[in-house]
Write a protein that holds these residues in place. Structure first.
Motif, mmCIF file in Angstrom:
data_model
loop_
_atom_site.group_PDB
_atom_site.id
_atom_site.type_symbol
_atom_site.label_atom_id
_atom_site.label_comp_id
_atom_site.label_asym_id
_atom_site.label_seq_id
_atom_site.Cartn_x
_atom_site.Cartn_y
_atom_site.Cartn_z
ATOM 1 N N SER A 1 -0.970 -10.817 -12.019
ATOM 2 C CA SER A 1 -1.217 -12.259 -11.930
ATOM 3 C C SER A 1 -2.705 -12.540 -11.748
ATOM 4 N N ASP A 2 -3.199 -13.518 -12.480
ATOM 5 C CA ASP A 2 -4.588 -13.936 -12.339
ATOM 6 C C ASP A 2 -4.776 -14.975 -11.236
ATOM 7 N N VAL A 3 -3.715 -15.639 -10.826
ATOM 8 C CA VAL A 3 -3.863 -16.704 -9.836
ATOM 9 C C VAL A 3 -3.646 -16.187 -8.412
ATOM 10 N N SER A 4 -3.321 -14.907 -8.272
ATOM 11 C CA SER A 4 -3.128 -14.314 -6.957
ATOM 12 C C SER A 4 -3.345 -12.816 -7.054
ATOM 13 N N GLU A 5 -3.923 -12.225 -6.017
ATOM 14 C CA GLU A 5 -4.069 -10.780 -5.972
ATOM 15 C C GLU A 5 -2.892 -10.123 -5.253
ATOM 16 N N TYR A 6 -1.932 -10.947 -4.825
ATOM 17 C CA TYR A 6 -0.752 -10.408 -4.149
ATOM 18 C C TYR A 6 0.248 -9.968 -5.211
ATOM 19 N N ASP A 7 -0.116 -8.881 -5.899
ATOM 20 C CA ASP A 7 0.720 -8.400 -6.993
ATOM 21 C C ASP A 7 0.631 -6.887 -7.111
ATOM 22 N N ILE A 8 1.476 -6.314 -7.948
ATOM 23 C CA ILE A 8 1.625 -4.872 -8.064
ATOM 24 C C ILE A 8 0.374 -4.184 -8.603
ATOM 25 N N ASP B 1 -2.872 -5.238 -8.192
ATOM 26 C CA ASP B 1 -4.009 -5.326 -7.268
ATOM 27 C C ASP B 1 -3.747 -4.740 -5.885
ATOM 28 N N LYS B 2 -2.497 -4.682 -5.468
ATOM 29 C CA LYS B 2 -2.227 -4.335 -4.072
ATOM 30 C C LYS B 2 -1.473 -3.017 -3.874
ATOM 31 N N THR B 3 -1.154 -2.313 -4.943
ATOM 32 C CA THR B 3 -0.416 -1.062 -4.775
ATOM 33 C C THR B 3 -1.220 0.102 -5.352
ATOM 34 N N SER C 1 0.821 -1.219 0.000
ATOM 35 C CA SER C 1 0.000 0.000 0.000
ATOM 36 C C SER C 1 0.851 1.264 0.000
ATOM 37 N N PHE C 2 2.172 1.136 0.289
ATOM 38 C CA PHE C 2 3.088 2.277 0.247
ATOM 39 C C PHE C 2 3.890 2.325 -1.051
ATOM 40 N N PHE C 3 3.738 1.317 -1.898
ATOM 41 C CA PHE C 3 4.588 1.196 -3.080
ATOM 42 C C PHE C 3 3.934 1.918 -4.255
ATOM 43 N N ASN C 4 4.487 3.072 -4.605
ATOM 44 C CA ASN C 4 3.912 3.887 -5.672
ATOM 45 C C ASN C 4 5.041 4.506 -6.496
ATOM 46 N N PRO C 5 5.697 3.705 -7.337
ATOM 47 C CA PRO C 5 6.885 4.167 -8.065
ATOM 48 C C PRO C 5 6.552 5.084 -9.242
ATOM 49 N N ILE C 6 6.078 6.276 -8.949
ATOM 50 C CA ILE C 6 5.596 7.200 -9.984
ATOM 51 C C ILE C 6 6.722 7.705 -10.880
#
Length: 434
Positions: free
Chosen positions: A115-122, A124-126, A76-81
């Motif tokens: 990734s479609d098999v997990s939401e633990y990715d850039i 969906d989670k950032t 939630s803090f990862f925002n490489p603008i």
């Protein structure tokens, strides 16, 4: 909810063996990739993930013993603008590099792709919400750079990575149970995504088997899957032992082939496969705020030369900052190395290991037309005795300037006389015709 990819595992499982894709015969495309790889000689390794936020390297989750629930706050803090794929790839080209290997997923289990098999990715989670792997791949295609994917077999986040291995244990808060086969299915599903959603890639760079040396990694199945989906993709694994059948190149972590100064390399085997050595610019792979122990341009160039003397590629790492920029110190080093390669690159690119193995004084490389380059890296005075070459020398000249070299062929080797004024800072190169 994302759809779950159901793999037709039986389509690709040609062997039940744990450790090998037995009877593997590389395809025509794969053999062509191997030839290209050996010609390329020099690439950029990129370790980038949510761990960069903490500025303590890519192992921070394990080293600081951060439980999964707390670590899951990082995205939630990862925002490489400030990430600019075109700028990255342009810099790679200026550095004289021919390919990039980037972390698609590291040991923390966080995917840097959609990734479609997990939401633990850039995606969906950032807050950034973009697929940086896709952006980088598109730019690599535009600028003619090959892209390889590093993929960790080890996973400190996934509950089915069980039994736990030698790392990531005792602090993560994961339940002490799980289904190992489910985890391998998950890993293969993510690999399928990488191999089908991003066009043609250079290959897969595996890491993490050393965490569970005796586990059934179902390598035959995974390797068959990769070779089936992309026959030209090369497979390498940083398992620190001799290559298993199905692998297409052999890698050495922070050591020249056959050496073990870092304690990683557990085999003396240097295979006939294409070779690659990976190295850091400081002491860590991922971004580290406090690690300022940068290697000099001279040291890195000389390491690249010695790697070439073994016939190995040099994969040099950078750990981008959480804002998406590559550290200025690293860019400066890479551009300086690129300037050197502009002048001396023909003694490295498209060469193979030379007739004299690397030694303290330097190394040799050989071009496809038979020209031998003697790289003199350490000269204590003006005279140096080196081993004899396989054939009599017809001519010996300085690569810079083309003047004749003073030498004599003796029963003990070749005695070179290199005046101080002819000695160059990083590498005094002699061109030998036989």
């Amino acid at each position: 909810m994302k759809r779950v990819i159901l793999l037709a595992i039986s389509l690709f499982a040609v062997s039940s063996l744990i450790f090998a894709q037995e009877n593997y015969q590389p395809s025509k495309e794969n053999l062509e990739s191997r030839e290209w790889f050996q010609d390329a000689k020099y690439g950029l390794f990129i370790h980038w993930g949510v761990y960069s936020i903490l500025g303590d390297g890519e192992w921070v989750m394990n080293n600081q013993k951060i439980p999964v629930k707390q670590y899951e706050r990082l995205p939630s803090f990862f925002n490489p603008i400030d990430f600019d794929a075109a700028e990255w790839v342009s810099m790679v080209k200026k550095a004289g590099m021919k390919y990039i290997t980037i972390t698609s997923k590291h040991h923390d289990g966080f995917a840097m792709f959609d990734s479609d098999v997990s939401e633990y990715d850039i995606v969906d989670k950032t807050p950034y919400g973009k697929d940086v792997i896709k952006m980088l791949k598109d730019e690599c295609d535009k600028q003619g750079i090959k892209l390889f994917f590093y993929h960790s077999q080890l996973d400190w986040h996934h509950p089915d990575y069980f039994p736990r291995g030698g790392t990531g244990s005792g602090f993560t808060g994961r339940p002490q149970n799980g289904n190992w086969d489910n985890y391998i299915d998950y890993m293969n599903a993510q690999l399928t995504e990488l191999l089908t959603n991003y066009g043609e890639i250079g290959g897969i760079w595996f890491d993490g088997m050393w965490d569970k040396k005796n586990a059934d990694w179902r390598l035959a199945e995974t390797y068959s899957l990769i070779h089936e989906l992309q026959p030209g993709a090369m497979i390498g694994s940083n398992h620190h032992v001799k290559p298993y059948p199905g692998e297409d190149f052999q890698m050495f972590e922070r050591d020249l082939p056959g050496e073990n100064t870092m304690g990683f390399n557990q085999t003396n085997t240097i295979s006939a496969l294409p070779l690659e050595m990976c190295e850091t610019m400081n002491g860590t792979w991922g971004f580290n705020l406090q690690d300022q122990n940068y290697k000099s341009v001279k040291r890195l160039i000389q390491t690249m030369v010695k790697a070439s003397g073994y016939g190995a590629n040099f994969l040099l790492n950078t750990g981008p900052m959480p804002n998406g920029e590559i550290q200025p110190e690293n860019v400066d080093t890479l551009i300086k190395m690129g300037k050197w390669l502009e002048k001396y690159g023909e003694t490295i690119y498209e060469t193979r290991k030379g007739p004299i193995a690397p030694q303290d004084w330097g190394a040799t490389t050989i071009a496809k037309d038979g020209t031998v380059y003697i790289h003199l890296l350490e000269l204590k005075d003006e005279n140096l005795l080196i081993p004899s070459l396989p054939e009599k020398i017809n001519s010996a000249t300085y690569f810079t300037g083309g003047e004749k070299v003073n030498y004599s062929e003796t029963d003990y080797g070749i005695l070179l006389n290199i005046p101080k004024e002819k000695q160059e800072n990083y590498d005094t190169i002699l061109t030998i015709k036989m």
